[in-house]
Design a protein around this motif. Structure first.
Motif, PDB file in Angstrom:
ATOM      1  N   LYS A   1      35.388  32.068  41.557  1.00 32.56           N
ATOM      2  CA  LYS A   1      36.670  32.355  40.904  1.00 32.56           C
ATOM      3  C   LYS A   1      36.688  33.763  40.326  1.00 32.56           C
ATOM      4  N   LEU A   2      35.545  34.183  39.774  1.00 27.76           N
ATOM      5  CA  LEU A   2      35.463  35.521  39.188  1.00 27.76           C
ATOM      6  C   LEU A   2      35.612  36.588  40.269  1.00 27.76           C
ATOM      7  N   CYS A   3      34.980  36.367  41.414  1.00 30.08           N
ATOM      8  CA  CYS A   3      35.094  37.319  42.534  1.00 30.08           C
ATOM      9  C   CYS A   3      36.513  37.369  43.077  1.00 30.08           C
ATOM     10  N   TYR A   4      37.210  36.243  43.025  1.00 33.82           N
ATOM     11  CA  TYR A   4      38.613  36.203  43.444  1.00 33.82           C
ATOM     12  C   TYR A   4      39.485  36.948  42.438  1.00 33.82           C
ATOM     13  N   TYR A   5      39.143  36.799  41.171  1.00 31.15           N
ATOM     14  CA  TYR A   5      39.962  37.354  40.086  1.00 31.15           C
ATOM     15  C   TYR A   5      39.812  38.861  39.900  1.00 31.15           C
ATOM     16  N   LEU A   6      38.576  39.357  39.846  1.00 29.48           N
ATOM     17  CA  LEU A   6      38.330  40.733  39.402  1.00 29.48           C
ATOM     18  C   LEU A   6      39.042  41.810  40.217  1.00 29.48           C
ATOM     19  N   PRO A   7      38.904  41.858  41.550  1.00 32.44           N
ATOM     20  CA  PRO A   7      39.577  42.947  42.280  1.00 32.44           C
ATOM     21  C   PRO A   7      41.092  42.914  42.120  1.00 32.44           C
ATOM     22  N   ARG A   8      41.658  41.737  42.075  1.00 32.58           N
ATOM     23  CA  ARG A   8      43.113  41.618  41.891  1.00 32.58           C
ATOM     24  C   ARG A   8      43.514  42.028  40.474  1.00 32.58           C
TER      25      ARG A   8
END
Length: 243
Positions: free
Chosen positions: A136-143
């Motif tokens: 979830k963190l990897c999905y969240y951070l770049p966006r």
């Protein structure tokens, strides 16, 4: 219609955190939230105070009134961004406890256990839960980085996009615990949430509003887990019965 239902699902979590049999599972996530939010707010306030003292020292006396203009702007920016950023961090730490809370809420609502794992099995499952939080963190951070930059360079539109993204991420964050308890993949969970976007944005809007209200934001995490689990039970659970 779905927006309103999603909003209602979040608020349905408030009475559940006081239900007999659930209160003790609410306590640990609540304490984690209190400690992290309280500590981080203390340091943010100190940093802002020092920053404004430095800015004030650089300004000529006739421009000292700018401090009174900048403080409200800084406060709004902190409320707008802090609620999402620090909630992600807090939920990473509290993930095993939130997963357990979601499991107990589902048992409370349906009378059926999610699984028959004992304490040892639950402890062995912690690395998988933390791995899910990492996904979830990897999905969240770049966006988040992209939309946060857009918020500063594209006034109004950027803020609207950031608010919608925040609502979406809150829905992913809290609905995912029930999905994960049933070993539903992150990709399948996103697919289901996309199929009911109104529910997700409505639920996330409720979380976002309460997360920006001081004091109330301290109990948002367990309330959202409870409300999201009820949403799972009534809208998604039957799709995965027998799996």
């Amino acid at each position: 219609m779905q927006l309103g239902r999603g909003f209602e699902y979040f608020f349905s979590g408030f009475p559940m955190i006081t239900e007999k049999g659930l209160k003790r599972f609410v306590l640990i996530p609540l304490l984690i939230n209190l400690v992290i939010f309280g500590t981080s707010l203390f340091f943010i306030y100190g940093w802002l105070t020092d920053a404004f003292a430095w800015i004030n020292a650089q300004l000529p006396e006739w421009l000292s009134w700018l401090e009174w203009l900048l403080w409200p702007l800084a406060f709004l920016v902190v409320l707008f961004s802090y609620s999402m950023i620090f909630t992600v961090i807090t939920n990473f730490i509290a993930a095993p406890f939130n997963g357990l809370l979601a499991e107990k809420v589902e048992l409370h609502l349906t009378g059926q256990r999610v699984n028959d794992d004992g304490l040892l099995d639950t402890m062995r499952d912690v690395p998988r839960m933390l791995g899910r939080e990492w996904t979830k963190l990897c999905y969240y951070l770049p966006r988040a980085i992209g939309f946060f930059i857009l918020m500063w360079f594209l006034p109004i539109i950027g803020q609207i996009i950031w608010a919608l993204f925040t609502c979406w991420m809150f829905a992913i964050q809290y609905k995912d615990y029930a999905f994960d308890n049933h070993k539903v993949s992150f990709a399948d969970m996103k697919r289901d949430l996309n199929a009911h976007r109104g529910l997700s944005y409505g639920f996330g809007a409720g979380v976002m509003i309460c997360a920006m209200i001081p004091i109330l934001n301290m109990i948002v995490m367990p309330v959202a887990v409870c409300g999201a689990t009820k949403l799972w039970v009534e809208n998604y659970r039957n799709n995965y019965r027998g799996q």
